[in-house]
Design a protein around this motif. Structure first.
Motif, PDB file in Angstrom:
ATOM      1  N   HIS A 156     -23.848  48.646 -10.733  1.00  0.00           N
ATOM      2  CA  HIS A 156     -23.281  49.900 -11.218  1.00  0.00           C
ATOM      3  C   HIS A 156     -22.197  50.412 -10.261  1.00  0.00           C
ATOM      4  O   HIS A 156     -21.140  50.873 -10.700  1.00  0.00           O
ATOM      5  N   GLN A 157     -22.472  50.300  -8.965  1.00  0.00           N
ATOM      6  CA  GLN A 157     -21.510  50.744  -7.961  1.00  0.00           C
ATOM      7  C   GLN A 157     -20.215  49.954  -8.064  1.00  0.00           C
ATOM      8  O   GLN A 157     -19.117  50.525  -8.071  1.00  0.00           O
ATOM      9  N   SER A 158     -20.311  48.639  -8.163  1.00  0.00           N
ATOM     10  CA  SER A 158     -19.121  47.787  -8.243  1.00  0.00           C
ATOM     11  C   SER A 158     -18.389  47.982  -9.564  1.00  0.00           C
ATOM     12  O   SER A 158     -17.158  47.967  -9.612  1.00  0.00           O
TER      13      SER A 158
ATOM     14  N   ASN B 256     -10.524  40.734  -8.667  1.00  0.00           N
ATOM     15  CA  ASN B 256     -10.232  40.613  -7.248  1.00  0.00           C
ATOM     16  C   ASN B 256     -10.939  41.713  -6.460  1.00  0.00           C
ATOM     17  O   ASN B 256     -11.460  41.481  -5.365  1.00  0.00           O
ATOM     18  N   SER B 257     -10.981  42.928  -7.036  1.00  0.00           N
ATOM     19  CA  SER B 257     -11.693  44.032  -6.409  1.00  0.00           C
ATOM     20  C   SER B 257     -13.183  43.726  -6.320  1.00  0.00           C
ATOM     21  O   SER B 257     -13.823  43.957  -5.286  1.00  0.00           O
ATOM     22  N   TYR B 258     -13.738  43.183  -7.398  1.00  0.00           N
ATOM     23  CA  TYR B 258     -15.164  42.860  -7.443  1.00  0.00           C
ATOM     24  C   TYR B 258     -15.529  41.808  -6.389  1.00  0.00           C
ATOM     25  O   TYR B 258     -16.512  41.959  -5.656  1.00  0.00           O
ATOM     26  N   TYR B 259     -14.717  40.737  -6.311  1.00  0.00           N
ATOM     27  CA  TYR B 259     -15.054  39.627  -5.414  1.00  0.00           C
ATOM     28  C   TYR B 259     -14.728  39.888  -3.952  1.00  0.00           C
ATOM     29  O   TYR B 259     -15.088  39.096  -3.089  1.00  0.00           O
ATOM     30  N   ASN B 260     -14.071  40.990  -3.685  1.00  0.00           N
ATOM     31  CA  ASN B 260     -13.819  41.353  -2.297  1.00  0.00           C
ATOM     32  C   ASN B 260     -14.370  42.748  -1.992  1.00  0.00           C
ATOM     33  O   ASN B 260     -13.902  43.433  -1.085  1.00  0.00           O
ATOM     34  N   GLY B 261     -15.376  43.137  -2.763  1.00  0.00           N
ATOM     35  CA  GLY B 261     -16.004  44.432  -2.587  1.00  0.00           C
ATOM     36  C   GLY B 261     -17.450  44.315  -2.139  1.00  0.00           C
ATOM     37  O   GLY B 261     -17.936  43.236  -1.791  1.00  0.00           O
TER      38      GLY B 261
ATOM     39  N   CYS C  17     -12.828  25.828  -2.058  1.00  0.00           N
ATOM     40  CA  CYS C  17     -11.967  26.877  -2.605  1.00  0.00           C
ATOM     41  C   CYS C  17     -12.857  28.079  -2.921  1.00  0.00           C
ATOM     42  O   CYS C  17     -13.805  27.954  -3.710  1.00  0.00           O
ATOM     43  N   GLU C  18     -12.568  29.234  -2.298  1.00  0.00           N
ATOM     44  CA  GLU C  18     -13.420  30.416  -2.450  1.00  0.00           C
ATOM     45  C   GLU C  18     -12.581  31.686  -2.309  1.00  0.00           C
ATOM     46  O   GLU C  18     -11.918  31.885  -1.290  1.00  0.00           O
ATOM     47  N   PRO C  19     -12.573  32.571  -3.336  1.00  0.00           N
ATOM     48  CA  PRO C  19     -11.728  33.762  -3.278  1.00  0.00           C
ATOM     49  C   PRO C  19     -12.267  34.903  -2.416  1.00  0.00           C
ATOM     50  O   PRO C  19     -11.507  35.793  -2.037  1.00  0.00           O
ATOM     51  N   SER C  20     -13.575  34.886  -2.109  1.00  0.00           N
ATOM     52  CA  SER C  20     -14.168  35.977  -1.332  1.00  0.00           C
ATOM     53  C   SER C  20     -13.868  35.832   0.153  1.00  0.00           C
ATOM     54  O   SER C  20     -14.211  34.819   0.776  1.00  0.00           O
TER      55      SER C  20
ATOM     56  N   LEU D  53     -10.593  24.600   3.994  1.00  0.00           N
ATOM     57  CA  LEU D  53     -10.943  25.760   3.180  1.00  0.00           C
ATOM     58  C   LEU D  53      -9.713  26.474   2.627  1.00  0.00           C
ATOM     59  O   LEU D  53      -8.761  26.763   3.360  1.00  0.00           O
ATOM     60  N   TYR D  54      -9.749  26.782   1.320  1.00  0.00           N
ATOM     61  CA  TYR D  54      -8.718  27.580   0.670  1.00  0.00           C
ATOM     62  C   TYR D  54      -9.330  28.926   0.291  1.00  0.00           C
ATOM     63  O   TYR D  54     -10.222  28.986  -0.549  1.00  0.00           O
ATOM     64  N   ASN D  55      -8.862  30.012   0.906  1.00  0.00           N
ATOM     65  CA  ASN D  55      -9.362  31.353   0.591  1.00  0.00           C
ATOM     66  C   ASN D  55      -8.471  31.978  -0.496  1.00  0.00           C
ATOM     67  O   ASN D  55      -7.772  32.965  -0.267  1.00  0.00           O
ATOM     68  N   LYS D  56      -8.515  31.382  -1.691  1.00  0.00           N
ATOM     69  CA  LYS D  56      -7.740  31.870  -2.822  1.00  0.00           C
ATOM     70  C   LYS D  56      -8.445  31.486  -4.113  1.00  0.00           C
ATOM     71  O   LYS D  56      -9.387  30.691  -4.119  1.00  0.00           O
ATOM     72  N   TRP D  57      -7.970  32.069  -5.206  1.00  0.00           N
ATOM     73  CA  TRP D  57      -8.405  31.620  -6.519  1.00  0.00           C
ATOM     74  C   TRP D  57      -7.784  30.252  -6.797  1.00  0.00           C
ATOM     75  O   TRP D  57      -6.660  29.984  -6.386  1.00  0.00           O
ATOM     76  N   LEU D  58      -8.507  29.416  -7.494  1.00  0.00           N
ATOM     77  CA  LEU D  58      -8.018  28.074  -7.804  1.00  0.00           C
ATOM     78  C   LEU D  58      -6.664  28.130  -8.502  1.00  0.00           C
ATOM     79  O   LEU D  58      -5.759  27.354  -8.192  1.00  0.00           O
ATOM     80  N   GLN D  59      -6.511  29.079  -9.440  1.00  0.00           N
ATOM     81  CA  GLN D  59      -5.293  29.155 -10.224  1.00  0.00           C
ATOM     82  C   GLN D  59      -4.061  29.482  -9.377  1.00  0.00           C
ATOM     83  O   GLN D  59      -2.931  29.252  -9.803  1.00  0.00           O
TER      84      GLN D  59
END
Length: 331
Positions: free
Chosen positions: A23-25, A82-87, A150-153, A169-175
């Protein structure tokens, strides 16, 4: 295969705080503008025969009547994701992964054996590596595969680097990435359900594989025992995290549309389903009807009927008992 149960991989802290954290996120995500239009067709089979399924955390989930795909409609925007995966939700998730790290290792043992049957060496790209439980299991298997992640968080990548300082390591979205490498294998564990543009993502996977390369992935199966009983109460209905929920039929359609050959589909770890449904049925009798419906439907399937009959026999719950008794030798 190790016995894997719901409580062994979902910590009590997670079970108690998950809804609150979601709920918070979700509140933060809803504060971000979403320009995405509402879809009028299923992105998997292209059918227009879709209907409202359920609302969770302020996000609408629809279902395709033809292929069974459940999906967010409209899809969250990339900025929301992006907000969700880095929140805080992702940090919370990474922590319960850390707390259940060793209990989750056996999930991958069976999968790694299968991977090694098809690909013994070469380059492997793991997408959505989280904190690296699969990577740890691979290393313990003495794999000859070279591993890229590959990991966006950002939080997950910090943890990955701490545990595996030499990992590529790739700190990005695959796309967002341009790769020079072509991979012998790509792995994706419980990640495809997080992807909003599933066609572009699948095309990217296809382009990154060498000819004859393999894509190994797992995802929740909405045609499974636990989903048919839990229904709209299922704990994995978690938008904006889970926004594309599959079943074997919709997976097969997606693979065919993008040129993949489906070698095999498995549904291992049945103990996880049973332990989850046991928790639900112990908590309320509201699931009794779904449980009866599951059996009534599946007993029409000859294979299920045969396996269910075997189960009754091996657990001594069939309707006839055959007894062999022995009198002990007297001293």
């Amino acid at each position: 295969m190790s016995k894997i149960t719901f409580d062994s991989i979902h910590t009590q802290t997670k079970q108690k705080q998950l809804t609150e954290m979601m709920h918070q996120s979700a509140r933060v995500c809803h504060e971000i503008n979403n320009p995405n239009p509402e879809l009028t067709h299923c992105s998997i089979c292209q059918s227009t025969n879709i209907s409202f399924h359920v609302e969770k955390f302020g996000f609408q989930l629809d279902k395709c009547i033809d292929c069974g795909q459940i999906f967010c409609n409209p899809m969250p925007s990339h900025e929301q994701l992006n907000s969700y995966y880095n929140g805080p939700m992702k940090t919370f998730e990474n922590q319960f992964f850390a707390d259940s790290f060793e209990n989750r290792i056996p999930i991958f043992s069976h999968r790694i054996k299968i991977i090694h049957n098809y690909v013994k060496q070469g380059l492997l790209l793991d997408i959505g590596s989280a904190i690296g439980i699969f990577i740890e299991a691979l290393q313990r298997s003495n794999t000859a595969l070279s591993i890229h992640c590959c990991e966006p968080s950002g939080d997950a990548c910090t943890r990955l680097k701490q545990r595996f300082p030499k990992i590529h390591l790739y700190n990005k979205w695959l796309q967002e990435l341009s790769f020079k490498e072509k991979y012998h294998a790509i792995t994706l564990w419980d990640t495809i359900e997080h992807i909003e543009d599933i066609d572009a993502f699948t095309q990217k996977i296809f382009s990154l594989l060498k000819p004859g390369g393999y894509w190994f992935f797992s995802t929740p199966n909405t045609n499974s025992f636990e989903w048919q009983i839990a229904g709209k109460d299922h704990v994995q209905l978690l938008p904006p995290g889970h926004i594309n929920l599959f079943n074997p039929n919709s997976i097969d359609i997606l693979m065919q549309r993008h040129g993949f050959e489906v070698v095999e589909m498995q549904t291992p770890n049945g103990t996880l389903d049973v332990s989850y449904i046991d928790k639900l049925t112990q908590s309320s009798n509201k699931y009794d009807k779904q449980l009866g419906g599951f059996l009534r439907t599946n007993l029409q399937d000859k294979n299920f009927k045969q396996k269910f009959a075997q189960l009754l026999s091996t657990t001594t719950t069939a309707g006839n008992v055959f007894v062999i008794a022995r009198k002990p030798n007297n001293e």
